[in-house]
Write an enzyme that holds these catalytic residues in place. Structure first.
Site, PDB file in Angstrom:
ATOM      1  CB  CYS A   3     -12.258   3.704 -13.696  1.00  9.73           C
ATOM      2  SG  CYS A   3     -10.971   4.636 -14.540  1.00  9.73           S
ATOM      3  CG  ASP A  38      -8.813  -6.865  -5.811  1.00  9.75           C
ATOM      4  OD1 ASP A  38      -9.635  -7.064  -4.891  1.00  9.75           O
ATOM      5  OD2 ASP A  38      -8.962  -5.989  -6.689  1.00  9.75           O
ATOM      6  CG  ASN A  41       5.082   2.970  -5.492  1.00  8.38           C
ATOM      7  OD1 ASN A  41       5.980   3.476  -4.832  1.00  8.38           O
ATOM      8  ND2 ASN A  41       4.740   1.707  -5.365  1.00  8.38           N
ATOM      9  CG  HIS A  64      -3.302   4.293  -7.173  1.00 10.90           C
ATOM     10  ND1 HIS A  64      -2.835   4.532  -8.450  1.00 10.90           N
ATOM     11  CD2 HIS A  64      -2.528   3.286  -6.685  1.00 10.90           C
ATOM     12  CE1 HIS A  64      -1.840   3.700  -8.728  1.00 10.90           C
ATOM     13  NE2 HIS A  64      -1.630   2.924  -7.670  1.00 10.90           N
ATOM     14  CG  HIS A  80       8.112   7.061   8.048  1.00  9.84           C
ATOM     15  ND1 HIS A  80       9.450   6.854   7.816  1.00  9.84           N
ATOM     16  CD2 HIS A  80       7.458   6.081   7.374  1.00  9.84           C
ATOM     17  CE1 HIS A  80       9.594   5.793   7.025  1.00  9.84           C
ATOM     18  NE2 HIS A  80       8.400   5.321   6.735  1.00  9.84           N
ATOM     19  CG  PHE A 105      20.545   3.659 -12.531  1.00  9.61           C
ATOM     20  CD1 PHE A 105      19.639   2.627 -12.706  1.00  9.61           C
ATOM     21  CD2 PHE A 105      20.728   4.561 -13.566  1.00  9.61           C
ATOM     22  CE1 PHE A 105      18.920   2.496 -13.887  1.00  9.61           C
ATOM     23  CE2 PHE A 105      20.023   4.440 -14.750  1.00  9.61           C
ATOM     24  CZ  PHE A 105      19.111   3.402 -14.913  1.00  9.61           C
ATOM     25  CG  MET A 106      19.548   4.584  -5.236  1.00 10.54           C
ATOM     26  SD  MET A 106      20.786   5.441  -4.220  1.00 10.54           S
ATOM     27  CE  MET A 106      19.884   6.948  -3.899  1.00 10.54           C
ATOM     28  CE1 TYR A 151      32.138   3.573  -2.459  1.00 12.60           C
ATOM     29  CE2 TYR A 151      30.230   4.866  -1.781  1.00 12.60           C
ATOM     30  CZ  TYR A 151      31.535   4.441  -1.566  1.00 12.60           C
ATOM     31  OH  TYR A 151      32.220   4.863  -0.456  1.00 12.60           O
TER      32      TYR A 151
END
Ligand code: H2U
Length: 356
Positions: free
Chosen positions: A73, A96, A171, A184, A293, A327-328, A331
């Site tokens: 903030c 940091d 993210n 962010h 990319h 979920f990865m 398999y």
């Protein structure tokens, strides 16, 4: 395995336009990702199975606009004692707790092929999109999103002078490991080309050498629709994550800083639209990892990079609802990526904002 329907003629790459639309929406098949040189198993019949797996916690919704204890903030003191300025638009600071440092001793040389290491230098930044913690890109004003795009371009130029790869990524959501609800992203610049762009550099170069056009410029031509004059947003044919999307300029553009003002304006528009669609999909602030990319930088800046096309990737983890994620594992970890609904079904749901 099945290659592109190429006939060797640069202007008539595909023998049948949109042949992929004839794929059965009900039957399993594997699809090729030419950018990553890998296949994905598509099993649409699995959408019919009942869900008995893990259910995630709902997204945090009561984020205060300002929290003096939140280190992102304006005016807050970070754990290392540094005080943030009272910023009004974007704010960039050195991470940091950086994963890459500008200096350090190189690892020892090894002539053993099983034990190879190489020096890795770099720098990590954090970029706040807005002074308020309770906003996200889709609800920020067009001008504020434009400022974010300008700042992305500026950072790519600045860090690209020294480093071969500048990875801008966001993210979003605790489910994606995001540690802070304040809007962010991060920027990690490295002296080396990381694995994903290294593979894309190889595949795009090979395609260019074979067909005489940049791969993703050809892809834009195949998939193009008119809605946005400058940008194409789509679920790629080879998508792995259920609602994975790709954002591509319609013009051949190497790097984010090469976008002109009109394209940046159009990008701010389409980003707001697509992220709103994501949020509406499961009536939640849609989590994802996204990133840009483009052509490599640093000492690769002056190499021939015309095989590259700038693109952004959105990888959201959700599958069926705000609380059921893909979920990865299993398999995917041991064999190859697998998805349930087809890319075309996902695109249709996003278009119409239908829940699965
Ligand atoms: P996420 O985008 O995954 O939430 O990461 C936030 C980054 O912000 C993380 O890399 C950095 C963390 O190291 N950070 C700081 O540099 N200083 C702080 O005071 C808090 C978080």
């Amino acid at each position: 395995m099945a290659e592109f329907n190429a006939n060797g003629n640069n202007n008539k790459l595909f023998t049948e336009k949109n042949a992929h639309r004839r794929l059965s929406p009900d039957h399993q098949h594997i699809r090729f990702n030419p950018l990553k040189d890998e296949w994905v198993l598509v099993s649409p019949h699995r959408m019919k199975r009942p869900w008995k797996g893990q259910v995630e916690k709902p997204q945090e919704t009561d984020v205060p606009r300002f929290d003096p204890n939140n280190p992102l903030c304006p005016g807050a003191t970070r754990p290392n004692g540094k005080v943030n300025p009272d910023y009004e638009k974007t704010f960039v600071f050195d991470n940091d707790f950086p994963a890459l440092l500008e200096e350090g001793p190189p690892p020892p040389d090894s002539d053993n092929p099983l034990f190879q290491a190489a020096p890795a230098y770099g720098t990590c930044k954090v970029m706040c999109f807005h002074p308020w913690s309770d906003v996200t890109l889709p609800i920020m004003s067009h001008d504020d999103v434009h400022s974010v795009i300008d700042k992305w371009a500026e950072i790519n130029v600045e860090l690209g002078k020294k480093y071969d790869w500048v990875q801008i990524f966001e993210n979003k959501g605790a489910i994606m490991g995001c540690s802070n609800p304040h809007p962010h992203c991060q920027v990690w610049a490295s002296s080396f080309l990381p694995n994903e762009p290294a593979v894309k550099d190889r595949t795009q170069k090979a395609y260019y050498n074979k067909y005489g056009n940049p791969m993703l410029v050809d892809y834009v031509k195949q998939e193009c629709q008119k809605k946005n004059e400058h940008w194409l947003w789509l679920v790629p044919y080879w998508a792995v994550w259920p609602y994975e999307t790709m954002l591509l300029p319609k013009r051949h553009v190497l790097r984010i800083e090469d976008l002109n003002d009109e394209e940046r304006n159009a990008l701010a528009d389409i980003m707001k639209k697509l992220l709103t669609k994501y949020d509406n999909m499961f009536e939640t602030s849609f989590p994802y990892s996204m990133g840009w990319h483009g052509a490599p930088t640093g000492k690769r800046m002056n190499e021939d990079n015309k095989h590259w096309q700038l693109h952004a990737l959105y990888y959201p983890p959700l599958l069926r609802s705000a609380t059921v994620k893909k979920f990865m594992v299993g398999y995917e970890m041991l064999a190859q990526a697998q998805r349930d609904l087809t890319a075309e079904q996902a695109a249709e749901k996003l278009r119409l904002n239908i829940k699965s």
